[in-house]
Every structure is written in C-alpha cells, then in structure tokens.
Design an enzyme around this catalytic site. Structure first.
Site, short mmCIF file in Angstrom:
data_model
loop_
_atom_site.label_atom_id
_atom_site.label_comp_id
_atom_site.label_asym_id
_atom_site.label_seq_id
_atom_site.Cartn_x
_atom_site.Cartn_y
_atom_site.Cartn_z
N GLU A 84 56.75 -65.60 64.08
CA GLU A 84 56.53 -65.40 62.60
C GLU A 84 55.05 -65.67 62.23
OE1 GLU A 84 58.61 -64.09 60.87
OE2 GLU A 84 60.62 -64.13 61.92
N CYS A 148 64.24 -71.60 57.36
CA CYS A 148 63.30 -71.17 58.06
C CYS A 148 61.87 -71.14 57.75
CB CYS A 148 63.62 -70.04 59.09
SG CYS A 148 65.08 -70.29 60.23
N HIS A 167 61.51 -67.66 66.02
CA HIS A 167 62.98 -67.16 65.76
C HIS A 167 63.43 -66.77 67.26
CE1 HIS A 167 63.23 -66.53 61.38
NE2 HIS A 167 64.17 -67.36 61.47
#
Length: 216
Positions: A84, A148, A167
């Site tokens: 991410e 998250c 992730h």
C-alpha cells in the site's frame, strides 16, 4: 552491532470471518526467518480496535524509535501480496471488534487527507518480483478504510512517512504461511535497501551543500 537497524513489524488479531488472521501468522513466520544480522526485528499483534491503535502506535514509535514500521493486514479480496502506497484520514464507518467507530470517522482531526510512504512501492514491488520468490507482489493506493488503513495513516503521521503497509491474502488463497513469511522478508529487505540508498544520497547532498558554502 551497535548500529543495528530497528524494524517493527505488526500483524492483526482475528476479526469477522478471519478466525485466524493470516497477517499475524505471516509476521510470526517472518520473526522465525529474521531480517538478517544487521536488523533488530520487533514484532507485535495489534487489536482490531480504533482506540487500541491510537493508544499503542505512539508508544511503539516513541519507545523503539525504529527506522521503519511495517504493518501487515489480511484482505479477503487480495490474491497477491499487496504493497500500500498511502494511508487515508477519512471514511472510517465500519465498526471494529468492540463495535466502535470514530464519531468523526477520521484518524487525525487536523491531519491531511492522505499521507504517502517515503518508500516508492513500485520500485519495491519490481525488485521483489525480480527475485526468486514464488509469490506475486502488487501495489495499491487504497488500503480499504478499515483498521488497516487507519493503522497505516496513524503510523505514517507519527513516523513522518517512514512506514509501510502490506496486505496478504487469507492463508491457502493461494499462499502458505511459509510463502507469506518469505515474501514479507524479501519485501522488507528491499524497503531497507531503498531507505539506505536515500540516506546515503541525502548525506552526499548535504556534504556537497556544505562544501559549496565553504567556497562562498
């Protein structure tokens, strides 16, 4: 070694339909593998609770003063190990494990809408995919507006961008815990190499800058 790099890697506790959270299983596997002699690796499990994150993360950053904090979370939608690039401040409407969500639906009342990691995830992804991993790595700019994303944004804010979020898919869909552990190891080692390069580059720039001043 006195100058060991301090790295914190976190996973999450079980929540919802994830009775076993692949992120914490993968992080425990990483702990067994380690990140090499030069790295002091510290791992911890984070509750799936907004208020717990707000309490825990500042103490992690302050107590350990790490070079890098990497958070790992599970995504039922993921089929690759996904890096991410950024965390988001607003849009937190989903209830956590304590049936709570922030009244403001945001992380930091005065924070920017989005904070990017200092790491270029495209570069990390490309390098990891070019190694002999049996796991596919990809990049995303949407960490999902749940714990998250909330954790990532908070860490980016506290660490001035020296954080990363990864992730992982649920176990066996398609990767084993060992494969996920090896993928985390490879990816985080690439992140540390990038940080080291940036550090050397900045030192050289500063040195050149000082040199120019001496000749004025």
């Amino acid at each position: 070694m006195a100058n060991k790099k301090k790295v914190i890697v976190t996973g999450f506790e079980p929540f919802g339909k994830h009775a076993v959270n692949a992120s914490w299983v993968a992080v425990q596997e990483l702990e067994r593998l380690g990140l090499g002699e030069a790295v002091d690796l510290h791992v911890c499990e984070i509750p799936v609770e907004y208020q717990a994150v707000q309490g825990l993360l500042p103490s992690l950053w302050k107590e350990h003063q790490p070079q890098l904090v990497v958070h790992v979370g599970v995504s039922g939608l993921a089929t690759t190990v996904t890096l991410e690039q950024c965390g988001h401040n607003k849009g937190y409407k989903r209830l956590d494990n304590c049936s709570f969500c922030p009244a403001s639906q945001c992380c930091m009342d005065s924070g920017p809408d989005c904070i990017h990691s200092v790491l270029d995830m495209d570069t990390v992804c490309e390098r990891a995919n070019n190694s002999d991993l049996e796991v596919t790595i990809s990049v995303s700019k949407d960490a999902g507006r749940y714990l998250c994303d909330y954790t990532y944004y908070t860490s980016l804010y506290l660490g001035q961008g020296h954080s990363a979020f990864i992730h992982v898919p649920p176990l066996g869909k398609p990767y084993s815990s060992q494969e996920l552990g090896r993928a985390l190891q490879a990816v985080i080692q690439e992140m540390l190499k990038l940080l080291e390069l940036d550090h050397k580059h900045n030192k050289q720039c500063n040195h050149t800058h000082q040199h120019q001043h001496e000749h004025i």
